[in-house]
Design a protein around this motif. Sequence first.
Motif, PDB file in Angstrom:
ATOM      1  N   VAL A  16       0.829  -1.202   0.000  1.00  0.00           N
ATOM      2  CA  VAL A  16       0.000   0.000   0.000  1.00  0.00           C
ATOM      3  C   VAL A  16       0.865   1.255   0.000  1.00  0.00           C
ATOM      4  O   VAL A  16       0.532   2.258  -0.646  1.00  0.00           O
ATOM      5  CB  VAL A  16      -0.979  -0.019   1.187  1.00  0.00           C
ATOM      6  N   ARG A  17       1.973   1.219   0.689  1.00  0.00           N
ATOM      7  CA  ARG A  17       2.883   2.373   0.669  1.00  0.00           C
ATOM      8  C   ARG A  17       3.314   2.704  -0.751  1.00  0.00           C
ATOM      9  O   ARG A  17       3.419   3.872  -1.130  1.00  0.00           O
ATOM     10  CB  ARG A  17       4.125   2.073   1.522  1.00  0.00           C
ATOM     11  N   ARG A  18       3.528   1.672  -1.566  1.00  0.00           N
ATOM     12  CA  ARG A  18       3.984   1.891  -2.943  1.00  0.00           C
ATOM     13  C   ARG A  18       2.872   2.283  -3.899  1.00  0.00           C
ATOM     14  O   ARG A  18       3.066   3.127  -4.770  1.00  0.00           O
ATOM     15  CB  ARG A  18       4.669   0.618  -3.470  1.00  0.00           C
ATOM     16  N   VAL A  19       1.698   1.647  -3.750  1.00  0.00           N
ATOM     17  CA  VAL A  19       0.665   1.814  -4.777  1.00  0.00           C
ATOM     18  C   VAL A  19      -0.424   2.807  -4.396  1.00  0.00           C
ATOM     19  O   VAL A  19      -1.159   3.280  -5.269  1.00  0.00           O
ATOM     20  CB  VAL A  19       0.020   0.454  -5.120  1.00  0.00           C
ATOM     21  N   ASP A  20      -0.552   3.128  -3.120  1.00  0.00           N
ATOM     22  CA  ASP A  20      -1.603   4.048  -2.676  1.00  0.00           C
ATOM     23  C   ASP A  20      -1.032   4.928  -1.566  1.00  0.00           C
ATOM     24  O   ASP A  20      -1.464   4.854  -0.408  1.00  0.00           O
ATOM     25  CB  ASP A  20      -2.812   3.254  -2.168  1.00  0.00           C
ATOM     26  N   PRO A  21      -0.048   5.773  -1.908  1.00  0.00           N
ATOM     27  CA  PRO A  21       0.671   6.509  -0.870  1.00  0.00           C
ATOM     28  C   PRO A  21      -0.198   7.464  -0.059  1.00  0.00           C
ATOM     29  O   PRO A  21       0.071   7.671   1.128  1.00  0.00           O
ATOM     30  CB  PRO A  21       1.759   7.260  -1.649  1.00  0.00           C
ATOM     31  N   ASP A  22      -1.233   8.052  -0.647  1.00  0.00           N
ATOM     32  CA  ASP A  22      -2.099   8.953   0.122  1.00  0.00           C
ATOM     33  C   ASP A  22      -2.743   8.214   1.288  1.00  0.00           C
ATOM     34  O   ASP A  22      -2.687   8.662   2.439  1.00  0.00           O
ATOM     35  CB  ASP A  22      -3.217   9.523  -0.762  1.00  0.00           C
ATOM     36  N   ARG A  23      -3.383   7.093   0.973  1.00  0.00           N
ATOM     37  CA  ARG A  23      -4.059   6.346   2.034  1.00  0.00           C
ATOM     38  C   ARG A  23      -3.049   5.771   3.027  1.00  0.00           C
ATOM     39  O   ARG A  23      -3.322   5.700   4.225  1.00  0.00           O
ATOM     40  CB  ARG A  23      -4.938   5.248   1.431  1.00  0.00           C
ATOM     41  N   TRP A  24      -1.899   5.349   2.523  1.00  0.00           N
ATOM     42  CA  TRP A  24      -0.886   4.808   3.433  1.00  0.00           C
ATOM     43  C   TRP A  24      -0.430   5.881   4.411  1.00  0.00           C
ATOM     44  O   TRP A  24      -0.332   5.626   5.624  1.00  0.00           O
ATOM     45  CB  TRP A  24       0.309   4.271   2.645  1.00  0.00           C
ATOM     46  N   LEU A  25      -0.173   7.094   3.915  1.00  0.00           N
ATOM     47  CA  LEU A  25       0.253   8.178   4.801  1.00  0.00           C
ATOM     48  C   LEU A  25      -0.837   8.508   5.819  1.00  0.00           C
ATOM     49  O   LEU A  25      -0.538   8.740   6.992  1.00  0.00           O
ATOM     50  CB  LEU A  25       0.608   9.422   3.977  1.00  0.00           C
ATOM     51  N   ALA A  26      -2.094   8.515   5.380  1.00  0.00           N
ATOM     52  CA  ALA A  26      -3.185   8.782   6.312  1.00  0.00           C
ATOM     53  C   ALA A  26      -3.260   7.711   7.393  1.00  0.00           C
ATOM     54  O   ALA A  26      -3.562   8.005   8.558  1.00  0.00           O
ATOM     55  CB  ALA A  26      -4.509   8.873   5.567  1.00  0.00           C
ATOM     56  N   SER A  27      -2.951   6.473   7.031  1.00  0.00           N
ATOM     57  CA  SER A  27      -3.010   5.385   8.011  1.00  0.00           C
ATOM     58  C   SER A  27      -1.948   5.520   9.089  1.00  0.00           C
ATOM     59  O   SER A  27      -2.063   4.912  10.167  1.00  0.00           O
ATOM     60  CB  SER A  27      -2.872   4.019   7.319  1.00  0.00           C
ATOM     61  N   ALA A  37      -3.258  -1.897  10.779  1.00  0.00           N
ATOM     62  CA  ALA A  37      -3.048  -3.019   9.858  1.00  0.00           C
ATOM     63  C   ALA A  37      -4.344  -3.414   9.166  1.00  0.00           C
ATOM     64  O   ALA A  37      -4.349  -3.755   7.969  1.00  0.00           O
ATOM     65  CB  ALA A  37      -2.466  -4.207  10.618  1.00  0.00           C
ATOM     66  N   ASP A  38      -5.450  -3.350   9.886  1.00  0.00           N
ATOM     67  CA  ASP A  38      -6.732  -3.712   9.288  1.00  0.00           C
ATOM     68  C   ASP A  38      -7.155  -2.697   8.227  1.00  0.00           C
ATOM     69  O   ASP A  38      -7.710  -3.062   7.182  1.00  0.00           O
ATOM     70  CB  ASP A  38      -7.810  -3.810  10.368  1.00  0.00           C
ATOM     71  N   VAL A  39      -6.909  -1.422   8.487  1.00  0.00           N
ATOM     72  CA  VAL A  39      -7.225  -0.394   7.493  1.00  0.00           C
ATOM     73  C   VAL A  39      -6.339  -0.556   6.261  1.00  0.00           C
ATOM     74  O   VAL A  39      -6.801  -0.436   5.124  1.00  0.00           O
ATOM     75  CB  VAL A  39      -7.072   1.012   8.119  1.00  0.00           C
ATOM     76  N   VAL A  40      -5.079  -0.847   6.482  1.00  0.00           N
ATOM     77  CA  VAL A  40      -4.166  -1.074   5.354  1.00  0.00           C
ATOM     78  C   VAL A  40      -4.630  -2.279   4.533  1.00  0.00           C
ATOM     79  O   VAL A  40      -4.541  -2.270   3.298  1.00  0.00           O
ATOM     80  CB  VAL A  40      -2.720  -1.263   5.869  1.00  0.00           C
ATOM     81  N   ALA A  41      -5.135  -3.305   5.196  1.00  0.00           N
ATOM     82  CA  ALA A  41      -5.661  -4.467   4.466  1.00  0.00           C
ATOM     83  C   ALA A  41      -6.817  -4.058   3.564  1.00  0.00           C
ATOM     84  O   ALA A  41      -6.930  -4.529   2.420  1.00  0.00           O
ATOM     85  CB  ALA A  41      -6.111  -5.541   5.452  1.00  0.00           C
ATOM     86  N   LEU A  42      -7.681  -3.190   4.057  1.00  0.00           N
ATOM     87  CA  LEU A  42      -8.785  -2.692   3.232  1.00  0.00           C
ATOM     88  C   LEU A  42      -8.253  -1.919   2.034  1.00  0.00           C
ATOM     89  O   LEU A  42      -8.759  -2.064   0.907  1.00  0.00           O
ATOM     90  CB  LEU A  42      -9.691  -1.795   4.072  1.00  0.00           C
ATOM     91  N   TYR A  43      -7.226  -1.103   2.256  1.00  0.00           N
ATOM     92  CA  TYR A  43      -6.654  -0.339   1.158  1.00  0.00           C
ATOM     93  C   TYR A  43      -5.998  -1.262   0.131  1.00  0.00           C
ATOM     94  O   TYR A  43      -6.049  -1.000  -1.082  1.00  0.00           O
ATOM     95  CB  TYR A  43      -5.641   0.673   1.694  1.00  0.00           C
ATOM     96  N   ALA A  44      -5.406  -2.353   0.589  1.00  0.00           N
ATOM     97  CA  ALA A  44      -4.835  -3.329  -0.335  1.00  0.00           C
ATOM     98  C   ALA A  44      -5.941  -4.000  -1.146  1.00  0.00           C
ATOM     99  O   ALA A  44      -5.800  -4.231  -2.355  1.00  0.00           O
ATOM    100  CB  ALA A  44      -4.031  -4.379   0.438  1.00  0.00           C
TER     101      ALA A  44
END
Length: 242
Positions: A16-27, A37-44
């Motif tokens: 997620v850090r690589r492919v969706d940096p906005d959401r990763w930074l917000a997390s 980790a659960d939110v990051v799983a949703l973003y993945a």
Amino acid sequence: MTISETGPDTDLDDLVRRVDPDRWLASRFVADSKARADVVALYAFNYELARVAGGVTNALMGEIRLTWWREAMDEVAAGQAPRKHPTVEAVVAAGYPLTALAEMAQARLTDLDAAPFEDEGQTLAYVDATAGAVMMLSAWRLDPKSDLHAVKSAARAYGLAGLWRLKQVGAGRLPSDWTQSEVRGRIAEALAKARGELKALPVAAFPAAALAALAQAQTGGRTLGVLETQARLTWAVATGRV
């Protein structure tokens, strides 16, 4: 057929850090490590769905891949074990409503038609079913007592900005007659509504909605750097405003 670029040892946080940096930074503003980790799983999961249309040569193949994701959720809902896939296992373990995840996969069938949306109604329906669903589910995970309607306008602002950015790289789904000024005007309207709605959002869930603070800048004709993105997200979380 390759359904995903992930493998059994995939680090979803790094993905997620690589492919969706906005959401990763917000997390990063989620203090609880399990919730983060659960939110990051949703973003993945969202990334896996969003990338389907760009990774197939025809709509039928896209339908097959999206059906794989929808059926993976339906199987768990029917009492079966999750499919052996890191993203499937992670979102199931996180406890997200399986029907909502299946609906996210179904909504992405729209991506297989490259034609622009005809009007505002179609555009907002798509945004609500994609960016809106992601923001609502992440807010729910961060605080199950969240009023999910509180993030609707924030998600629309960020979703419209995302569609504008796609248009700039030749993947235009926005109505063909929408100008940059009109898109920014609609985002401004959504943000004005969001500032009132988000007052009902618990503090713990605010990182899910903080992305809306990026929307106007992302449609201003320049690319935001990581430091500016971090600064805007930090300000949003600190003040509770977008």
